[in-house]
Design a protein around this motif. Structure first.
Motif, mmCIF file in Angstrom:
data_model
loop_
_atom_site.group_PDB
_atom_site.id
_atom_site.type_symbol
_atom_site.label_atom_id
_atom_site.label_comp_id
_atom_site.label_asym_id
_atom_site.label_seq_id
_atom_site.Cartn_x
_atom_site.Cartn_y
_atom_site.Cartn_z
ATOM 1 N N THR A 38 19.200 69.236 73.119
ATOM 2 C CA THR A 38 19.273 69.941 71.835
ATOM 3 C C THR A 38 17.972 69.784 71.065
ATOM 4 O O THR A 38 17.462 70.753 70.485
ATOM 5 C CB THR A 38 20.458 69.416 71.004
ATOM 6 O OG1 THR A 38 21.665 69.655 71.727
ATOM 7 C CG2 THR A 38 20.529 70.083 69.648
ATOM 8 N N ARG A 60 15.378 72.082 72.576
ATOM 9 C CA ARG A 60 15.619 73.484 72.196
ATOM 10 C C ARG A 60 15.188 73.734 70.756
ATOM 11 O O ARG A 60 14.522 74.728 70.457
ATOM 12 C CB ARG A 60 17.092 73.829 72.346
ATOM 13 C CG ARG A 60 17.557 73.974 73.756
ATOM 14 C CD ARG A 60 19.009 74.369 73.771
ATOM 15 N NE ARG A 60 19.582 74.207 75.089
ATOM 16 C CZ ARG A 60 20.840 73.926 75.309
ATOM 17 N NH1 ARG A 60 21.684 73.769 74.311
ATOM 18 N NH2 ARG A 60 21.280 73.815 76.547
ATOM 19 N N ASP A 61 15.582 72.820 69.863
ATOM 20 C CA ASP A 61 15.291 73.001 68.443
ATOM 21 C C ASP A 61 13.805 72.853 68.124
ATOM 22 O O ASP A 61 13.253 73.641 67.358
ATOM 23 C CB ASP A 61 16.082 71.999 67.596
ATOM 24 C CG ASP A 61 17.578 72.252 67.617
ATOM 25 O OD1 ASP A 61 18.013 73.324 68.100
ATOM 26 O OD2 ASP A 61 18.323 71.368 67.151
ATOM 27 N N GLU A 62 13.172 71.846 68.688
ATOM 28 C CA GLU A 62 11.779 71.546 68.357
ATOM 29 C C GLU A 62 10.786 72.429 69.108
ATOM 30 O O GLU A 62 9.733 72.760 68.571
ATOM 31 C CB GLU A 62 11.460 70.079 68.648
ATOM 32 C CG GLU A 62 12.262 69.099 67.817
ATOM 33 C CD GLU A 62 11.868 69.091 66.349
ATOM 34 O OE1 GLU A 62 10.691 69.293 66.036
ATOM 35 O OE2 GLU A 62 12.764 68.868 65.510
#
Length: 75
Positions: free
Chosen positions: A9, A12-14
């Motif tokens: 996660t 994906r986010d960073e």
């Protein structure tokens, strides 16, 4: 960070790349959208999330995402 799922996660986010659990054992060169700058972003993000310093030399030796994740356990 409570497991490899949290790490995915974070990636994906960073990074904004479509990483899935099946990708964690692939060589970084085989991960879609990965480039060398991402390593620095990941290390910075891991330091922020874990509150621990991450070793750049050890990260450079890690050739897969799961080995990068393992640095969070040993850092």
């Amino acid at each position: 960070m409570n497991g490899i799922g949290d790490f995915i996660t974070l990636l994906r986010d960073e990074l904004g790349i479509p990483v899935e659990e099946k990708d964690v054992h692939r060589d970084l060169d085989e991960v879609e959208g990965w480039d060398s700058v991402h390593l620095l972003v990941v290390l910075s993000s891991l330091e922020r999330v874990t509150g621990r310093r991450m070793s750049l030399p050890h990260a450079l030796e890690a050739r897969t995402l799961d080995k990068l994740y393992a640095l969070t356990v040993t850092a």
